[in-house]
Design a protein around this motif. Structure first.
Motif: not given
Ligand code: ATP
Ligand code: MG
Length: 652
Positions: A264-271, A273-294
């Motif tokens: 997915x793509x997402x933009x930062x909150x813009x606290x 200045x200008x919001x930045x576009x960020x792209x997250x990838x399938x494997x590393x991102x999902x592994x990171x958030x699933x592991x930290x959720x656990x």
């Protein structure tokens, strides 16, 4: 910051208190062995296998991280599908009747989706998107409020390998148009409208405006009929129900995605200045958030979990949708705001659903504190096992209030530091292992490299402030950093040896390696040569009885260079006035010293906040300096800035 030596803020913030992990929590926690830290050190980067092992891969990866120079190809050679991991595998494992999402509307309506229901809905919508011409790697923009169709659409996109681009529903048509352009997205899913604090907001008309404003044409628009007020649909516009009905019972095989294909793509909150576009990838991102959720949220399949983040922001992506669903947990999704219809709505939700784990933001905690401590106390919150916070630094007083009045002194509190750019949590305690220190986020998570350095990139001594930099790649890192690119202010900032990423935040590290985040490095005030962190002064002010919330900024001062301006919200039942003002000044002098004495204390009913709930200090700085007000378009409450400015003019 221009100062080459670094933000050596004076750091005397209280917070020496230490609280061991509650034994009854440790008894059942998933991660309880301190050796996990060593294990990650010794085996880095292969230690991250442990995160990847929380997922099901189609093709196994050949290497955890082939090279420690960019490009960082986490889990190279592996293929997987995020939707398969969040839905199918739980159904296949026999958990089809477990509740995946329990949606609570702010009007008291509920909708419950088991994993089987979610499987059906996601497949039907995935089939519908395909039939509308969405192909793999086409970006689908989702401009939707907190309704179940939002996570369903995200998972449907993930299923067919179409990156989603969620835009927070509270943003304007202009903001949507910019984000459609920045993502080069030609498909939009939105909804007719929704209720916020009892009044209807018509989203489709904003989406139509954005469609006209965007520089390129939209091919298809799908409209969820939430209010039942869709009205006329033009060419290329369809209702969600019509499409899903046309694909009733359809099944779509989950597309095999490479580990570094974009999820997915997402933009930062813009606290800042200008919001930045960020792209997250399938494997590393999902592994990171699933592991930290656990490991951090301690989520287990049988848990019921409530996170108040809006899915429009990264916290909602990572810890409302992807992490919890990948673990097969029951996620409660709340449509409304914490104070609607009543100020005890959240405690109602926790009590009624017997919520085990609750994750929210300091801004919400400060409101709960301000409203009425008896509200959480009058409820049965004994189902709670762990509490979390994210989004801003939390001062020790709010931390302790949360720990005592919500957690009843038996739930660990995890203060999780991370960013849109990190994808998932980076600095926080492992709650079954580490002691807690109110006001300090904790040590970097196992495998995470974080350092506090001066302007030359050299590590500063313990307890001194500096710039927070990440010194090792991590699985949840976004595409730009993987490829060795940087964002503007970060580029070539320091001469730290080897690869690093500058977070934009100031911090200090204590003798135990605990990191206290002091705020953005731009939020430092220089009073007569003393560099003070806004966070510490704010902490001292909210430590004063009768103060609910405070924001501190620097205003120009002829003698001192800069002076401290404090904007203060009083707690319900306390009076603004000379007495409180004097106690605030005394509180700051006691905690930090006369150097930090506020030049002005301005009482205000509200502080300017971004849509994601963060205090926007740069506008308060404009007010303090009598300058023309900067851009207020990303504010939730733009009118309040003028009100505050009028008060300041009257006082000075
Ligand atoms: P922008 O980057 O556009 O200015 P933003 O930084 O507010 O917006 P996010 O990525 O949502 O966008 O927020 C990340 C920031 O939030 C961090 O850099 C930090 O300043 C702050 N933050 C988040 N969690 C914590 C925490 N637990 N303690 C202290 N600060 C935190
Ligand atoms: Mg940021």
């Amino acid at each position: 910051m221009s100062n080459r030596r670094g933000p050596d803020f004076e750091t005397r913030m209280a917070g020496d208190e230490e609280i061991p992990p509650p034994p009854q929590f440790v008894d059942q926690a998933t991660v309880t062995d301190d050796s996990v830290y060593d294990e990650f050190e010794v085996n880095w980067p292969d230690c991250w296998d442990r995160a990847a092992a929380t997922l099901d891969w189609f093709d196994p990866y050949e290497s955890v991280l082939p090279d420690d120079e960019p490009p960082f190809e986490w889990f190279a050679g592996g293929t997987l599908n995020a939707c398969y991991n969040c839905v199918d595998r739980h159904v296949e494992a026999g958990a089809k009747n477990r509740v995946a999402i329990k949606w609570e509307s702010h009007l008291g309506e509920t909708r419950t989706y088991t994993y089987q229901d979610l499987y059906r809905e996601v497949n039907e919508f995935a089939a519908a998107l395909r039939a509308q011409g969405v192909e793999e790697d086409d970006v689908v923009t989702l401009y939707m409020p907190m309704i179940p169709e939002l996570p369903i659409a995200m998972l449907a996109c993930a299923r067919i390998g179409a990156p989603h681009n969620v835009v927070f529903a509270g943003l304007s048509a202009d903001a949507l148009a910019t984000r459609l352009e920045s993502a080069d997205s030609r498909f939009l899913v939105t909804c007719d409208g929704y209720y916020r604090r009892g009044s209807a907001i018509f989203l489709k008309s904003k989406a139509d405006d954005a469609r006209l404003k965007a520089a390129h044409d939209l091919e298809e628009m799908v409209v969820v009929e939430h209010l039942g007020e869709t009205g006329h649909l033009g060419a290329g516009q369809h209702t969600y129900d019509e499409l899903v009905e046309a694909h009733a019972g359809a099944e779509v095989a989950p597309v095999e995605r490479a580990a570094d294909d974009v999820l997915f793509l997402i933009h930062t909150s813009g606290t800042t200045g200008e919001p930045k576009r960020v792209e997250h990838v399938t494997g590393g991102y999902l592994a990171h958030v699933t592991w930290t959720s656990q490991a951090v949220l301690d989520l287990k399949p049988e848990d019921t979990y409530l996170c108040t983040a809006n899915i429009g922001w990264i916290s909602g992506h990572s810890y409302v949708v992807y992490g919890p669903l990948a673990l097969g947990t029951t996620a409660v999704m709340y449509e409304g705001t914490p104070n609607y219809p009543e100020r005890d709505r959240i405690w109602d939700l926790i009590e009624e659903n017997a919520v085990d784990v609750f994750y929210t933001a300091p801004t919400a905690i400060r409101s709960f504190m301000k409203w009425d401590t008896s509200l959480p106390e009058s409820r049965d919150l004994s189902s709670l096992r762990l509490l979390g916070t994210v989004g801003e630094p939390i001062d020790p007083r709010a931390w302790k209030w949360y720990y005592e009045h919500v957690g009843n002194g038996t739930c660990p509190v995890v203060d999780t530091w991370w960013q849109t750019e990190t994808g998932g949590m980076m600095i926080t305690t492992l709650p079954g292992v580490k002691k807690m220190k109110p006001g300090s986020a904790g040590p970097p998570l196992p495998g995470v490299g974080a350092r506090v350095v001066d302007g030359r990139g050299e590590e500063v001594p313990a307890n001194e402030a500096g710039y927070l930099v990440l010194t090792r790649p991590w699985p949840g890192m976004p595409l730009a950093l993987r490829r060795g690119h940087r964002w503007g202010e970060d580029a070539a900032k320091f001469d730290v040896d080897g690869w690093h990423y500058f977070t934009g935040d100031g911090a200090k590290v204590d003798d135990d390696g605990y990191v206290t985040v002091l705020g953005r490095v731009d939020d430092v005030i220089n009073v007569s040569g003393h560099r003070l962190g806004t966070m510490e002064i704010e902490s001292a002010i909210v430590g004063v009885e009768g103060v609910a919330e405070a924001a501190v900024v620097g205003g120009n001062h002829e003698v001192k260079g800069e002076a401290v301006y404090a904007y203060v919200i009083t707690e319900d039942g306390y009076e603004e006035g000379e007495d409180l003002r004097a106690r605030i000044i005394e509180g700051v002098e006691d905690a930090i010293g006369p150097i930090a004495r506020p030049e002005q204390v301005v009482f205000t009913p509200e502080l300017p906040k971004t849509r994601s709930g963060k205090i926007m200090r740069r506008l308060l700085e404009d007010v303090a300096n009598g300058a023309e007000l900067g851009d207020t378009s990303t504010l939730r409450n733009p009118a309040v800035v003028e009100e505050i400015a009028a008060k300041v003019r009257a006082q000075s």
